[in-house]
Design a protein around this motif. Structure first.
Motif, PDB file in Angstrom:
ATOM      1  N   GLY A 159      18.073   9.195   0.253  1.00 27.87           N
ATOM      2  CA  GLY A 159      18.552   9.069   1.629  1.00 27.87           C
ATOM      3  C   GLY A 159      17.511   9.458   2.654  1.00 27.87           C
ATOM      4  N   GLY A 160      16.254   9.179   2.361  1.00 24.88           N
ATOM      5  CA  GLY A 160      15.183   9.512   3.290  1.00 24.88           C
ATOM      6  C   GLY A 160      14.669  10.925   3.170  1.00 24.88           C
ATOM      7  N   GLN A 161      15.281  11.733   2.302  1.00 26.88           N
ATOM      8  CA  GLN A 161      14.830  13.115   2.100  1.00 26.88           C
ATOM      9  C   GLN A 161      13.883  13.170   0.911  1.00 26.88           C
ATOM     10  N   GLU A 162      12.663  13.633   1.149  1.00 29.42           N
ATOM     11  CA  GLU A 162      11.678  13.726   0.083  1.00 29.42           C
ATOM     12  C   GLU A 162      11.962  14.955  -0.786  1.00 29.42           C
ATOM     13  N   MET A 163      11.890  14.741  -2.089  1.00 27.89           N
ATOM     14  CA  MET A 163      12.157  15.823  -3.036  1.00 27.89           C
ATOM     15  C   MET A 163      11.118  15.796  -4.147  1.00 27.89           C
ATOM     16  N   SER A 164      11.032  16.913  -4.857  1.00 29.74           N
ATOM     17  CA  SER A 164      10.133  16.976  -6.000  1.00 29.74           C
ATOM     18  C   SER A 164      10.664  17.998  -6.997  1.00 29.74           C
ATOM     19  N   TYR A 165      10.204  17.891  -8.207  1.00 27.38           N
ATOM     20  CA  TYR A 165      10.519  18.878  -9.229  1.00 27.38           C
ATOM     21  C   TYR A 165       9.402  18.868 -10.262  1.00 27.38           C
ATOM     22  N   ARG A 166       9.317  19.946 -11.036  1.00 28.85           N
ATOM     23  CA  ARG A 166       8.249  20.066 -12.018  1.00 28.85           C
ATOM     24  C   ARG A 166       8.794  20.780 -13.249  1.00 28.85           C
ATOM     25  N   LEU A 167       8.939  20.028 -14.322  1.00 23.23           N
ATOM     26  CA  LEU A 167       9.502  20.543 -15.566  1.00 23.23           C
ATOM     27  C   LEU A 167       8.517  20.361 -16.713  1.00 23.23           C
ATOM     28  N   ASP A 168       8.661  21.207 -17.717  1.00 21.82           N
ATOM     29  CA  ASP A 168       7.862  21.078 -18.938  1.00 21.82           C
ATOM     30  C   ASP A 168       8.787  21.341 -20.118  1.00 21.82           C
ATOM     31  N   SER A 223      16.420  15.372 -12.371  1.00 22.35           N
ATOM     32  CA  SER A 223      15.888  14.473 -13.403  1.00 22.35           C
ATOM     33  C   SER A 223      16.756  13.231 -13.564  1.00 22.35           C
ATOM     34  N   LEU A 224      18.071  13.360 -13.362  1.00 24.66           N
ATOM     35  CA  LEU A 224      18.946  12.197 -13.461  1.00 24.66           C
ATOM     36  C   LEU A 224      18.812  11.287 -12.246  1.00 24.66           C
ATOM     37  N   VAL A 225      18.742  11.874 -11.068  1.00 24.21           N
ATOM     38  CA  VAL A 225      18.674  11.069  -9.847  1.00 24.21           C
ATOM     39  C   VAL A 225      17.314  10.401  -9.704  1.00 24.21           C
ATOM     40  N   ALA A 226      16.261  11.055 -10.175  1.00 23.12           N
ATOM     41  CA  ALA A 226      14.917  10.485 -10.041  1.00 23.12           C
ATOM     42  C   ALA A 226      14.768   9.161 -10.781  1.00 23.12           C
ATOM     43  N   LEU A 227      15.632   8.901 -11.767  1.00 24.62           N
ATOM     44  CA  LEU A 227      15.566   7.634 -12.502  1.00 24.62           C
ATOM     45  C   LEU A 227      16.028   6.454 -11.638  1.00 24.62           C
ATOM     46  N   TRP A 249      11.755  12.748 -22.260  1.00 20.62           N
ATOM     47  CA  TRP A 249      11.571  14.069 -21.664  1.00 20.62           C
ATOM     48  C   TRP A 249      10.366  14.790 -22.264  1.00 20.62           C
ATOM     49  N   LEU A 250      10.281  14.764 -23.584  1.00 20.01           N
ATOM     50  CA  LEU A 250       9.271  15.564 -24.269  1.00 20.01           C
ATOM     51  C   LEU A 250       7.862  15.014 -24.117  1.00 20.01           C
ATOM     52  N   LEU A 251       7.735  13.680 -24.073  1.00 16.44           N
ATOM     53  CA  LEU A 251       6.405  13.085 -24.165  1.00 16.44           C
ATOM     54  C   LEU A 251       5.914  12.394 -22.897  1.00 16.44           C
ATOM     55  N   SER A 252       6.817  12.144 -21.932  1.00 16.47           N
ATOM     56  CA  SER A 252       6.329  11.446 -20.735  1.00 16.47           C
ATOM     57  C   SER A 252       6.843  12.022 -19.423  1.00 16.47           C
ATOM     58  N   ASP A 253       8.110  12.392 -19.338  1.00 13.12           N
ATOM     59  CA  ASP A 253       8.666  12.819 -18.053  1.00 13.12           C
ATOM     60  C   ASP A 253       8.435  14.303 -17.763  1.00 13.12           C
ATOM     61  N   ASP A 254       8.859  15.166 -18.686  1.00 12.68           N
ATOM     62  CA  ASP A 254       8.792  16.619 -18.453  1.00 12.68           C
ATOM     63  C   ASP A 254       7.524  17.171 -19.091  1.00 12.68           C
ATOM     64  N   VAL A 255       6.390  16.867 -18.483  1.00 13.35           N
ATOM     65  CA  VAL A 255       5.103  17.259 -19.077  1.00 13.35           C
ATOM     66  C   VAL A 255       4.308  18.173 -18.136  1.00 13.35           C
ATOM     67  N   GLY A 313      14.011  23.883 -31.912  1.00 17.91           N
ATOM     68  CA  GLY A 313      14.323  24.545 -30.654  1.00 17.91           C
ATOM     69  C   GLY A 313      13.831  23.670 -29.518  1.00 17.91           C
ATOM     70  N   PHE A 314      14.703  23.370 -28.567  1.00 13.66           N
ATOM     71  CA  PHE A 314      14.372  22.496 -27.443  1.00 13.66           C
ATOM     72  C   PHE A 314      14.519  23.317 -26.166  1.00 13.66           C
ATOM     73  N   PHE A 315      13.402  23.531 -25.465  1.00 18.19           N
ATOM     74  CA  PHE A 315      13.382  24.366 -24.269  1.00 18.19           C
ATOM     75  C   PHE A 315      12.752  23.600 -23.108  1.00 18.19           C
ATOM     76  N   THR A 316      13.173  23.923 -21.888  1.00 17.36           N
ATOM     77  CA  THR A 316      12.594  23.334 -20.686  1.00 17.36           C
ATOM     78  C   THR A 316      12.187  24.446 -19.733  1.00 17.36           C
ATOM     79  N   TYR A 317      10.936  24.404 -19.293  1.00 11.02           N
ATOM     80  CA  TYR A 317      10.435  25.368 -18.310  1.00 11.02           C
ATOM     81  C   TYR A 317      10.482  24.745 -16.930  1.00 11.02           C
ATOM     82  N   ASP A 318      11.154  25.440 -16.006  1.00 12.21           N
ATOM     83  CA  ASP A 318      11.253  24.997 -14.620  1.00 12.21           C
ATOM     84  C   ASP A 318      10.235  25.776 -13.789  1.00 12.21           C
TER      85      ASP A 318
END
Length: 333
Positions: free
Chosen positions: A81-90, A275-279, A66-72, A106-111
């Motif tokens: 199911g054919g539905q396009e989705m996106s998300y953007r986390l830091d 983030s869980l489903v995208a894996l 999360w910290l170094l590759s996914d949520d950057v 302290g571990f924080f995530t910005y949506d």
């Protein structure tokens, strides 16, 4: 990099931790800590393991991912199911160090979708909790988050609900019988009150029903989509959501209802479910349907509520907290 000593902004050390006041610094992932080796070398993972019970911890590999590759801060796309989705986390980890050794985190995530910051974990080593250091560390992190994410509107976090009657019964029993070892369930209930109290002192409010002034329950989906779907319900948890607006932000009280819906969606859909489903989008379509339906149910149940933001602790809670503190029982939170 923020440097903290007795003489500067935090002014929290008085020499009680050694012959001389010790300089402290805060390092941040992807700003000062750039790779796995440097992250591990801080000792923050060992501190994390020491501070939080296993049931509350994420795996080190997931944290690093999360910290170094996914949520950057990059937009991530996937299809369910054919539905396009996106998300953007830091996601960022703030590491408080004394002479290079991690003593706080302290571990924080910005949506980016909601402009909300989610507080995952905050902790400081027990021997360093005096002199207001924990509070000062938290305030410093919030200031640094405001600089990193200038569009953020505030910080949201989950707290485990405490049973006021159960805490009162435990406290009364100890007052009558004297100090004794606490059962795990008793420690859990007292710890919940103490954690809520700490965030209350930091100025957080809780989302509640204006008619009852009781916090609204928010149900978290199971965190392990690899389990059989028949076991997901057993992995769900209820939380209260607490909110702290960014300093200088417009008054949130008039829009507490929309803010509540945005906060629940940010935590449980944008941050957790996506983030869980995208894996494994193909293999976790069922989990996506389950998690989003659970969140929709939470929001539907609150539509009849007049959502209000209020301090979490009432006068009777504060009186109960005072009674507990008089017992002088050292209980980690």
């Amino acid at each position: 990099m923020g440097i903290m000593t007795t003489e500067d902004a935090l002014r929290v050390l008085d020499g009680s931790y050694g012959d001389e006041p010790q300089p402290l610094d805060i390092v941040v992932t992807r700003q000062h800590v750039l790779d796995e080796a440097s992250f591990r070398s801080t000792g923050v993972l060992e501190l994390y393991e020491h501070l939080f019970p296993a049931i509350e911890r994420d795996s080190p590999d997931d944290i690093l991912r999360w910290l170094l590759s996914d949520d950057v801060g990059e937009i991530r796309h996937f299809s369910v199911g054919g539905q396009e989705m996106s998300y953007r986390l830091d996601s960022r980890c703030f590491i408080l160090r004394a002479t290079g050794r991690a003593i706080g985190l302290g571990f924080f995530t910005y949506d980016h979708a909601s402009n909300m910051i989610f507080c995952n974990h905050v902790g400081i080593e027990k021997t360093w909790r005096g002199n207001g250091l924990a509070r000062a560390f938290y305030r410093e992190m919030v200031d640094m988050l405001d600089a990193l994410f200038p569009r953020n509107v505030g910080v949201v976090l989950e707290v485990e609900p405490f049973d006021r009657d159960r805490v009162a019964a435990i406290t009364a029993d100890l007052e009558q019988t004297g100090r004794r070892p606490l059962a795990a369930a008793e420690q859990d209930q007292i710890g919940r009150l103490l954690r809520v109290s700490w965030y209350d002192r930091l100025g957080y409010s809780v989302f509640c029903d204006a008619r009852t002034m009781r916090p609204l329950a928010c149900r978290s989906p199971c965190l392990d989509p690899s389990l059989p779907s028949s076991e997901w319900a057993a992995g769900e948890e209820d939380y209260w959501l607490m909110w702290q607006p960014r300093t200088g932000a417009p008054d949130a009280e008039a829009r507490a209802g929309p803010l509540w819906r945005k906060a629940a969606t940010a935590i449980y859909v944008e941050i957790l479910a996506k983030s869980l489903v995208a894996l494994d989008p193909d293999g976790r379509r069922g989990y996506w349907d389950y998690a989003t339906a659970l969140v929709a149910g939470t929001l539907q149940r609150s539509t009849a509520s007049d959502v209000h933001l209020a301090r979490c602790l009432h006068d009777d809670d504060r009186a109960l907290l005072t009674r507990w503190r008089r017992l002088a029982i050292d209980l980690p939170i």
